[in-house]
Design a protein around this motif. Structure first.
Motif, PDB file in Angstrom:
ATOM      1  N   VAL A  47       0.844  -1.194   0.000  1.00 19.50           N
ATOM      2  CA  VAL A  47       0.000   0.000   0.000  1.00 19.50           C
ATOM      3  C   VAL A  47       0.879   1.244   0.000  1.00 19.50           C
ATOM      4  CG1 VAL A  47      -1.736   1.318   1.274  1.00 19.50           C
ATOM      5  CG2 VAL A  47      -1.858  -1.184   1.225  1.00 19.50           C
ATOM      6  N   LEU A  48       0.629   2.151  -0.932  1.00 21.97           N
ATOM      7  CA  LEU A  48       1.399   3.387  -1.034  1.00 21.97           C
ATOM      8  C   LEU A  48       0.459   4.584  -0.947  1.00 21.97           C
ATOM      9  CD1 LEU A  48       4.007   5.006  -1.657  1.00 21.97           C
ATOM     10  CD2 LEU A  48       3.514   4.664  -4.089  1.00 21.97           C
ATOM     11  N   ALA A  49       0.710   5.469   0.029  1.00 23.59           N
ATOM     12  CA  ALA A  49      -0.111   6.670   0.212  1.00 23.59           C
ATOM     13  C   ALA A  49       0.763   7.914   0.140  1.00 23.59           C
ATOM     14  CB  ALA A  49      -0.834   6.623   1.555  1.00 23.59           C
ATOM     15  N   ALA A  54       1.375  -6.505   1.940  1.00 22.63           N
ATOM     16  CA  ALA A  54       2.813  -6.707   2.092  1.00 22.63           C
ATOM     17  C   ALA A  54       3.486  -5.597   2.896  1.00 22.63           C
ATOM     18  CB  ALA A  54       3.474  -6.809   0.717  1.00 22.63           C
ATOM     19  N   GLY A  55       2.780  -4.485   3.124  1.00 17.03           N
ATOM     20  CA  GLY A  55       3.370  -3.380   3.864  1.00 17.03           C
ATOM     21  C   GLY A  55       2.657  -2.080   3.551  1.00 17.03           C
ATOM     22  N   VAL A  56       3.039  -1.022   4.263  1.00 15.61           N
ATOM     23  CA  VAL A  56       2.439   0.300   4.079  1.00 15.61           C
ATOM     24  C   VAL A  56       3.549   1.338   3.948  1.00 15.61           C
ATOM     25  CG1 VAL A  56       0.929   2.070   5.064  1.00 15.61           C
ATOM     26  CG2 VAL A  56       0.408  -0.351   5.437  1.00 15.61           C
ATOM     27  N   SER A  57       3.504   2.121   2.888  1.00 17.18           N
ATOM     28  CA  SER A  57       4.491   3.175   2.657  1.00 17.18           C
ATOM     29  C   SER A  57       3.792   4.508   2.422  1.00 17.18           C
ATOM     30  CB  SER A  57       5.372   2.846   1.439  1.00 17.18           C
ATOM     31  OG  SER A  57       6.217   1.764   1.683  1.00 17.18           O
ATOM     32  N   ALA A  58       4.496   5.597   2.711  1.00 11.47           N
ATOM     33  CA  ALA A  58       3.939   6.932   2.482  1.00 11.47           C
ATOM     34  C   ALA A  58       5.078   7.926   2.324  1.00 11.47           C
ATOM     35  CB  ALA A  58       3.037   7.350   3.637  1.00 11.47           C
ATOM     36  N   THR A  65      -7.451   5.795   5.558  1.00 10.71           N
ATOM     37  CA  THR A  65      -7.406   5.386   4.152  1.00 10.71           C
ATOM     38  C   THR A  65      -6.589   4.125   3.964  1.00 10.71           C
ATOM     39  OG1 THR A  65      -7.594   7.717   3.482  1.00 10.71           O
ATOM     40  CG2 THR A  65      -6.868   6.143   1.819  1.00 10.71           C
ATOM     41  N   ALA A  66      -5.449   4.030   4.639  1.00 10.35           N
ATOM     42  CA  ALA A  66      -4.599   2.845   4.518  1.00 10.35           C
ATOM     43  C   ALA A  66      -5.302   1.611   5.073  1.00 10.35           C
ATOM     44  CB  ALA A  66      -3.267   3.069   5.229  1.00 10.35           C
ATOM     45  N   ARG A  67      -6.020   1.782   6.183  1.00 18.06           N
ATOM     46  CA  ARG A  67      -6.764   0.651   6.746  1.00 18.06           C
ATOM     47  C   ARG A  67      -7.837   0.170   5.766  1.00 18.06           C
ATOM     48  NH1 ARG A  67      -6.166   3.573  11.613  1.00 18.06           N
ATOM     49  NH2 ARG A  67      -8.223   4.567  11.361  1.00 18.06           N
ATOM     50  N   SER A  68      -8.505   1.108   5.115  1.00 15.39           N
ATOM     51  CA  SER A  68      -9.515   0.740   4.123  1.00 15.39           C
ATOM     52  C   SER A  68      -8.882  -0.024   2.970  1.00 15.39           C
ATOM     53  CB  SER A  68     -10.213   1.998   3.588  1.00 15.39           C
ATOM     54  OG  SER A  68     -10.913   2.680   4.615  1.00 15.39           O
ATOM     55  N   ALA A  69      -7.677   0.388   2.581  1.00  9.76           N
ATOM     56  CA  ALA A  69      -6.965  -0.281   1.491  1.00  9.76           C
ATOM     57  C   ALA A  69      -6.597  -1.706   1.881  1.00  9.76           C
ATOM     58  CB  ALA A  69      -5.715   0.510   1.115  1.00  9.76           C
TER      59      ALA A  69
END
Length: 213
Positions: free
Chosen positions: A128-130, A154-158, A138-142
């Motif tokens: 997930v990229l924000a 696989a992970g969260v980036s911003a 928003t990331a949780r919804s994704a």
């Protein structure tokens, strides 16, 4: 009302965070800084540098098949896909490539993928990229959407993040509140100290930018 943008360099002085101090409202919170990520999202040279920094935060054992781009981060997502591929990150795709996808939002703010895009999520390891994460909503919804479509987060980036963790994943970001904007405040409209002090809103903020009053 004019908005004064100032620039804050990151620790390597390669990418700059552009911010404006004031009283801003998003769809989920009130914030005391508008984070202007326009250039990092749309200027190729800046996106490449930011992508290299973000990709360097992941170990080679991370499997990335798809990058789910939120907030208009497609250019950055493409740069990350290229950097991850060159760095030899493992992919489970038959074609040994990384997909760069964007979700569609329903009127209820749910994320959906059409039949032609869903195969890039189903059974895939999705990063997930924000652009920015303040509340993590928003990331949780994704992440929920990825799991609903039988994908594997696989992970969260911003580019910028005010949170350290989202749904059990450490948030990897180029800029953080702790290191770059320690006086940053994000709160609900009901508990906003600026509202209680009678301070009028400077503008409204969403993923497209800011509209000043």
């Amino acid at each position: 009302m004019s908005i004064q943008i100032v620039e804050i360099p990151n620790h390597q002085n390669k990418v700059r965070l552009r911010v404006a101090h004031g009283h801003f409202a998003t769809s989920h919170s009130h914030i005391n800084y508008y984070i202007d990520l326009t250039m990092t999202k749309h200027r190729l040279s800046e996106a490449r540098i930011a992508a290299e920094e973000l990709c360097g935060m992941y170990k080679n054992s991370t499997i990335v098949d798809s990058i789910l781009c939120l907030d208009g981060t497609e250019v950055l997502g493409a740069c990350m896909a290229s950097a991850l591929s060159e760095a030899g990150f493992r992919s489970m795709n038959a074609h040994q490539t990384i997909y760069v996808v964007t979700p569609e939002h329903t009127s209820g703010s749910q994320l959906i993928f059409r039949d032609n895009i869903a195969p890039m999520i189903v059974g895939k390891h999705v990063l997930v990229l924000a652009a920015s994460l303040t509340t993590g909503f928003t990331a949780r919804s994704a992440i929920e959407a990825i799991r609903y479509y039988s994908g594997v987060p696989a992970g969260v980036s911003a580019i910028f993040s005010a949170i350290d963790e989202c749904e059990g994943f450490p948030v990897k970001s180029v800029f953080t509140v702790k290191e770059n904007l320690p006086d940053y405040v994000s709160c609900s409209s009901h508990n906003c100290p600026m509202c209680k002090a009678g301070e009028k809103l400077t503008g409204l903020v969403n993923s497209h930018g800011v509209s000043s009053f």
